[in-house]
Design an enzyme around this catalytic site. Sequence first.
Site, PDB file in Angstrom:
ATOM      1  N   SER A   1      -6.006   4.352 -22.399  1.00 13.16           N
ATOM      2  CA  SER A   1      -5.756   3.059 -21.730  1.00 13.16           C
ATOM      3  C   SER A   1      -4.612   2.398 -22.476  1.00 13.16           C
ATOM      4  O   SER A   1      -4.370   2.709 -23.652  1.00 13.16           O
ATOM      5  CB  SER A   1      -7.014   2.179 -21.833  1.00 13.16           C
ATOM      6  OG  SER A   1      -6.713   0.842 -21.485  1.00 13.16           O
TER       7      SER A   1
ATOM      8  N   TYR B   1     -13.691  -1.840 -26.668  1.00 12.08           N
ATOM      9  CA  TYR B   1     -13.114  -0.872 -25.712  1.00 12.08           C
ATOM     10  C   TYR B   1     -11.739  -0.424 -26.227  1.00 12.08           C
ATOM     11  O   TYR B   1     -11.438   0.776 -26.282  1.00 12.08           O
ATOM     12  CB  TYR B   1     -13.007  -1.527 -24.328  1.00 12.08           C
ATOM     13  CG  TYR B   1     -12.299  -0.707 -23.271  1.00 12.08           C
ATOM     14  CD1 TYR B   1     -12.951   0.335 -22.618  1.00 12.08           C
ATOM     15  CD2 TYR B   1     -10.986  -0.987 -22.897  1.00 12.08           C
ATOM     16  CE1 TYR B   1     -12.313   1.087 -21.637  1.00 12.08           C
ATOM     17  CE2 TYR B   1     -10.339  -0.256 -21.908  1.00 12.08           C
ATOM     18  CZ  TYR B   1     -10.999   0.781 -21.281  1.00 12.08           C
ATOM     19  OH  TYR B   1     -10.370   1.514 -20.304  1.00 12.08           O
TER      20      TYR B   1
HETATM   21  N1  LIG Z   1      -9.222   1.212 -13.906  1.00 11.67           N
HETATM   22  C1  LIG Z   1      -8.455   0.808 -14.878  1.00 11.67           C
HETATM   23  O1  LIG Z   1      -7.810  -0.237 -14.800  1.00 11.67           O
HETATM   24  C2  LIG Z   1      -8.333   1.640 -16.126  1.00 11.67           C
HETATM   25  C3  LIG Z   1      -7.322   1.280 -17.038  1.00 11.67           C
HETATM   26  C4  LIG Z   1      -7.185   2.026 -18.192  1.00 11.67           C
HETATM   27  C5  LIG Z   1      -8.004   3.098 -18.437  1.00 11.67           C
HETATM   28  N2  LIG Z   1      -8.975   3.412 -17.542  1.00 11.67           N
HETATM   29  C6  LIG Z   1      -9.823   4.542 -17.874  1.00 11.67           C
HETATM   30  O2  LIG Z   1      -9.834   5.440 -16.780  1.00 11.67           O
HETATM   31  C7  LIG Z   1     -11.063   6.157 -16.768  1.00 11.67           C
HETATM   32  C8  LIG Z   1     -11.665   6.107 -15.378  1.00 11.67           C
HETATM   33  O3  LIG Z   1     -11.881   4.750 -15.065  1.00 11.67           O
HETATM   34  P1  LIG Z   1     -12.052   4.206 -13.560  1.00 11.67           P
HETATM   35  O4  LIG Z   1     -11.252   2.984 -13.474  1.00 11.67           O
HETATM   36  O5  LIG Z   1     -11.854   5.295 -12.589  1.00 11.67           O
HETATM   37  O6  LIG Z   1     -13.579   3.758 -13.656  1.00 11.67           O
HETATM   38  P2  LIG Z   1     -14.756   3.823 -12.566  1.00 11.67           P
HETATM   39  O7  LIG Z   1     -15.811   2.945 -13.166  1.00 11.67           O
HETATM   40  O8  LIG Z   1     -14.235   3.539 -11.231  1.00 11.67           O
HETATM   41  O9  LIG Z   1     -15.210   5.340 -12.641  1.00 11.67           O
HETATM   42  C9  LIG Z   1     -15.680   5.891 -13.847  1.00 11.67           C
HETATM   43  C10 LIG Z   1     -16.552   7.086 -13.561  1.00 11.67           C
HETATM   44  O10 LIG Z   1     -17.023   7.562 -14.830  1.00 11.67           O
HETATM   45  C11 LIG Z   1     -18.422   7.746 -14.745  1.00 11.67           C
HETATM   46  N3  LIG Z   1     -19.039   7.561 -16.053  1.00 11.67           N
HETATM   47  C12 LIG Z   1     -19.172   6.424 -16.759  1.00 11.67           C
HETATM   48  N4  LIG Z   1     -19.862   6.660 -17.881  1.00 11.67           N
HETATM   49  C13 LIG Z   1     -20.162   7.980 -17.890  1.00 11.67           C
HETATM   50  C14 LIG Z   1     -20.864   8.827 -18.761  1.00 11.67           C
HETATM   51  N5  LIG Z   1     -21.436   8.361 -19.888  1.00 11.67           N
HETATM   52  N6  LIG Z   1     -20.978  10.124 -18.448  1.00 11.67           N
HETATM   53  C15 LIG Z   1     -20.457  10.631 -17.302  1.00 11.67           C
HETATM   54  N7  LIG Z   1     -19.792   9.868 -16.414  1.00 11.67           N
HETATM   55  C16 LIG Z   1     -19.644   8.566 -16.717  1.00 11.67           C
HETATM   56  C17 LIG Z   1     -18.922   6.714 -13.743  1.00 11.67           C
HETATM   57  O11 LIG Z   1     -20.189   7.082 -13.200  1.00 11.67           O
HETATM   58  C18 LIG Z   1     -17.781   6.727 -12.722  1.00 11.67           C
HETATM   59  O12 LIG Z   1     -17.995   7.688 -11.721  1.00 11.67           O
HETATM   60  C19 LIG Z   1     -11.935   5.534 -17.868  1.00 11.67           C
HETATM   61  O13 LIG Z   1     -11.883   6.326 -19.034  1.00 11.67           O
HETATM   62  C20 LIG Z   1     -11.277   4.200 -18.099  1.00 11.67           C
HETATM   63  O14 LIG Z   1     -11.520   3.695 -19.387  1.00 11.67           O
HETATM   64  C21 LIG Z   1      -9.149   2.722 -16.392  1.00 11.67           C
END
Ligand SMILES: NC(=O)c1ccc[n+]([C@@H]2O[C@H](COP(=O)([O-])OP(=O)(O)OC[C@H]3O[C@@H](n4cnc5c(N)ncnc54)[C@H](O)[C@@H]3O)[C@@H](O)[C@H]2O)c1
Length: 253
Positions: free
Chosen positions: A141, A154
């Site tokens: 991130s 985080y």
């Molecule tokens: N959306 C953003 O703005 C953003 C920004 C920077 C980084 N990220 C990173 O991108 C990645 C995906 O995020 P997203 O936005 O798609 O989130 P999201 O919440 O839409 O999806 C995350 C998925 O991960 C799964 N998950 C969560 N904890 C888990 C666990 N312990 N074991 C297995 N599965 C698990 C959830 O069930 C979900 O399906 C994450 O690592 C997040 O930190 C997201």
Amino acid sequence: MFENRTVLITGAAAGLGAAAAEAFAAKGATLILSDRSDKVMGVAERLGATGLIADAASLDDHKMQVAKAVEQTGHLDITINNAGIAHPPMRIEQTPEQVARMVVEVDLLGMMWALQTQIPQMQKQALERDGDGGCILNVASIAGLVGASTLGIYGAAKHGVVGLTKAAAIENARRGIRVNAICPGFTRTAMTGDLINMAPDAEAAEADMVRGVPMRRLGEQAEIVSAMLFAASPENSFMTGQTIALDGGVTAY
Ligand SMILES: NC(=O)c1ccc[n+]([C@@H]2O[C@H](COP(=O)([O-])OP(=O)(O)OC[C@H]3O[C@@H](n4cnc5c(N)ncnc54)[C@H](O)[C@@H]3O)[C@@H](O)[C@H]2O)c1
């Protein structure tokens, strides 16, 4: 582009993981999709992939995923370590112990277990396939690159992901494995929606999120996924240990 390549994507039930699954499927990959949510089975069924219920915080579940990939396809070529959680915006001194421990368990230790289980299989493949071990892409991130106010633990976990990525890249640079990370800024997924909706004033929270973004908007999932495809591409063979920010210019300040 990814024909005959086995790609494991964690956190594939929703958001960036599910969007990545669609994109890799469209480019011919054989997919192993995992998530702690059973919604991953629906995504897998739709894409003709193998779905697995697995907790990213569990070392045993990581072992199981690698074993399944090898059992079903004979190899594991690309991993997208994407599963992750955020927490409601809060200052460090207000963060409950349980929340801090959970975020570290999933976002940081989960990445450690992913690397620990995936690397030996890829090292083995490198020996068998003339240096073609595989490629690992970790989802960090921009909170892993710069200080993220009210997302302290985080951000600390994601800084840890960047550190693990660089160490793994150096350790495996001559063992046929590339290891990189992408660092998205706020992108339109459920995670961002939750952060917005958990704030006392949702509209103000979204305006706050984009105020510091030179492009003055959230990222779209397709924009993050296109960087995943690039990072994992077999043609991208000299890039390792890198963190690619996809953030509308935030980290250019
Ligand atoms: N959306 C953003 O703005 C953003 C920004 C920077 C980084 N990220 C990173 O991108 C990645 C995906 O995020 P997203 O936005 O798609 O989130 P999201 O919440 O839409 O999806 C995350 C998925 O991960 C799964 N998950 C969560 N904890 C888990 C666990 N312990 N074991 C297995 N599965 C698990 C959830 O069930 C979900 O399906 C994450 O690592 C997040 O930190 C997201």
